[in-house]
Design a protein around this motif. Structure first.
Motif, mmCIF file in Angstrom:
data_model
loop_
_atom_site.group_PDB
_atom_site.id
_atom_site.type_symbol
_atom_site.label_atom_id
_atom_site.label_comp_id
_atom_site.label_asym_id
_atom_site.label_seq_id
_atom_site.Cartn_x
_atom_site.Cartn_y
_atom_site.Cartn_z
ATOM 1 N N LYS A 38 0.828 -1.211 0.000
ATOM 2 C CA LYS A 38 0.000 0.000 0.000
ATOM 3 C C LYS A 38 0.864 1.264 0.000
ATOM 4 O O LYS A 38 1.863 1.339 0.732
ATOM 5 C CB LYS A 38 -0.888 0.035 1.250
ATOM 6 C CG LYS A 38 -1.767 -1.202 1.479
ATOM 7 C CD LYS A 38 -2.970 -1.257 0.580
ATOM 8 C CE LYS A 38 -3.995 -2.268 1.088
ATOM 9 N NZ LYS A 38 -4.732 -2.887 -0.056
ATOM 10 N N PRO A 39 0.476 2.254 -0.799
ATOM 11 C CA PRO A 39 1.212 3.520 -0.779
ATOM 12 C C PRO A 39 1.069 4.221 0.577
ATOM 13 O O PRO A 39 0.040 4.077 1.248
ATOM 14 C CB PRO A 39 0.543 4.341 -1.887
ATOM 15 C CG PRO A 39 -0.782 3.708 -2.116
ATOM 16 C CD PRO A 39 -0.643 2.266 -1.748
ATOM 17 N N THR A 40 2.087 4.967 0.959
ATOM 18 C CA THR A 40 2.031 5.701 2.234
ATOM 19 C C THR A 40 1.400 7.075 2.053
ATOM 20 O O THR A 40 1.132 7.777 3.019
ATOM 21 C CB THR A 40 3.438 5.867 2.846
ATOM 22 O OG1 THR A 40 4.255 6.604 1.918
ATOM 23 C CG2 THR A 40 4.073 4.508 3.122
ATOM 24 N N LYS A 41 1.216 7.475 0.809
ATOM 25 C CA LYS A 41 0.502 8.715 0.507
ATOM 26 C C LYS A 41 -0.180 8.512 -0.831
ATOM 27 O O LYS A 41 0.358 7.813 -1.703
ATOM 28 C CB LYS A 41 1.482 9.883 0.439
ATOM 29 C CG LYS A 41 0.841 11.248 0.553
ATOM 30 C CD LYS A 41 1.880 12.354 0.623
ATOM 31 C CE LYS A 41 2.090 12.853 2.037
ATOM 32 N NZ LYS A 41 2.929 14.086 2.072
ATOM 33 N N VAL A 42 -1.360 9.105 -0.975
ATOM 34 C CA VAL A 42 -2.102 8.992 -2.231
ATOM 35 C C VAL A 42 -2.414 10.407 -2.698
ATOM 36 O O VAL A 42 -2.874 11.236 -1.904
ATOM 37 C CB VAL A 42 -3.402 8.174 -2.027
ATOM 38 C CG1 VAL A 42 -4.237 8.160 -3.317
ATOM 39 C CG2 VAL A 42 -3.088 6.746 -1.582
#
Ligand code: UDP
Ligand code: MN
Length: 297
Positions: A258-262
Motif C-alpha cells: 500500500k502507498p504511504t501517501k495517495v
C-alpha cells in the motif's frame, strides 16, 4: 546520536489552527483505511511543509521520458515545471531520451538542473511505456541514490497549471486516476486475466491509480519499479501483456504494497474528464494528442 541529522526545529510561524471539529474537506476521502493521507487541495499548509522540507535540505528528482516524437512535449513540460514544480527546492529533471540533441534549451532557476539519460527507443509504444519501469529501476542505485532524496516519475505529455509541491512527497505514493476516482471496483480497468501477474480479482482493489504519476524515496521506487518490470517479464515469457501495460502492474503493486501517501487527481488531470466539483485545482494536465500520429515512428 549515531548519525548527524540536521536540526529540523521549525521557527515561530503564524497560521490558522487546525480545527478538529471542522475538517477542511468533507466532500472527499482524505485518508485511506491504512491511514495514508490522500492529498486534496485545502488539506495542507504549504508554508509548514516547505519549512520542514527546507530544514532537511531535500533534493527532488523528477523523471520523465521523451522518446521519439514525445520530445515535442518537453519544452512546455520544463517551462511550466519551472513555474509550478517544487518551486524553491532543489530539483533534478531526469530526461530519458533517444534524442538528446533535440532537448530544448530552457532556463532553469538556481538549484535546478537537467540530466539527460540516453536510452534506446523501443519500436512498439507499449514497450516504450512499459520499459520505463526497467529504465528507472536501473538508475536507482547507480545514480538517483547519490543525487536525490525523492523521485517523482511522470508522463511527459503533460503541463503544469498549478502548484505541485512537497505535499506530494512520502515514502511511496500513487495518484488517483482522473477517470476512476468516483468509480466502483467493478468499473476499475484492472487486468482481469488470471494468467497475468497483474490480475486483480473483482472483489479486491482500493483505488485505480494512474500509470503516469508515482514516486517516493529511492529504495521504495526501486522496489516498485523492480516489481513491475519483473512482473512484466514473467508475463512476456508466456506471451501476455496486461490490459493497460505498466499501469496494470502498478495497480497490482499498490494493492499489496500500500502507498504511504495517495495524491488526488488534481495531480494528474485530463480535461477529457470535465470539471467535477471535488477537483478544485488542476495542477498537472494531459496535453491533447493525436495518438496515431504521435505514437508511430
Ligand atoms: N512515451 C515516449 N515516447 C513514445 C511513447 C511514450 O516518450 O513514443 C513516454 C512519454 O513519457 C509518455 C509516456 O511514455 O508520456 C506514456 O505514454 P502516453 O503518454 O502515450 O500514454 P497515455 O498517457 O496516453 O496513456
Ligand atoms: Mn500520457
Amino acid at each position: 546520536p549515531p548519525v548527524e541529522e540536521p536540526d529540523v526545529r521549525l521557527e515561530r510561524m503564524l497560521y490558522p489552527k487546525p480545527e478538529t471539529l471542522k475538517p477542511p474537506r468533507t466532500d472527499v476521502l482524505t485518508i485511506t483505511p491504512w491511514l495514508a493521507p490522500i492529498v486534496w487541495n485545502g488539506t495542507f499548509n504549504s508554508d509548514i511543509l516547505n519549512a520542514q522540507f527546507h530544514k532537511r535540505g531535500v533534493r527532488i528528482g523528477i523523471t520523465t521520458f521523451a522518446i521519439k516524437k514525445y520530445i515535442r512535449f518537453l519544452k512546455d513540460f520544463l517551462e511550466t515545471g519551472e513555474k509550478f514544480f517544487m518551486v524553491g527546492h532543489k530539483v533534478n529533471y531526469y530526461i530519458f531520451t533517444d534524442r538528446a540533441q533535440d532537448i530544448p534549451n530552457v532556463t532553469l532557476s538556481e538549484g535546478r538542473n537537467i540530466h539527460i539519460i540516453n536510452v534506446t527507443a523501443y519500436q512498439r509504444w507499449q514497450d516504450v511505456t512499459m520499459r520505463r519501469m526497467q529504465m528507472i529501476r536501473d538508475q536507482t542505485y547507480t545514480r538517483f541514490m547519490n543525487e536525490v532524496d525523492y523521485l517523482v516519475c511522470v508522463d511527459v505529455d503533460m503541463r503544469f497549471y498549478g502548484s505541485v509541491g512537497v505535499e506530494i512527497l512520502g515514502d511511496v505514493f500513487g495518484t488517483l486516476h482522473p477517470g476512476f476516482f468516483g468509480a466502483s471496483r467493478a468499473q476499475f480497468t484492472y487486468d482481469r486475466n488470471p494468467k497475468s501477474v497483474a490480475c486483480i480479482p473483482v472483489d479486491e482493489g482500493d483505488f485505480y491509480y494512474a500509470g503516469g504519476y508515482f514516486g517516493g524515496i529511492i529504495e521504495e521506487v526501486y522496489k516498485l519499479t523492480n516489481y513491475c518490470h519483473t512482473a512484466m517479464m514473467t508475463d512476456k515469457a508466456i506471451g501476455i501483456e496486461a490490459l493497460w501495460h505498466d499501469e496494470s502492474y502498478l495497480n497490482k503493486y499498490f494493492l499489496y504494497y500500500k502507498p504511504t501517501k495517495v495524491l488526488s487527481p488534481e495531480y494528474v488531470w485530463n480535461n477529457y474528464y470535465g470539471s467535477p466539483r471535488a477537483v478544485q485545482i488542476k495542477r498537472f494536465i494531459g496535453i491533447d494528442k493525436d495518438y496515431k500520429e504521435v505514437r508511430f515512428r
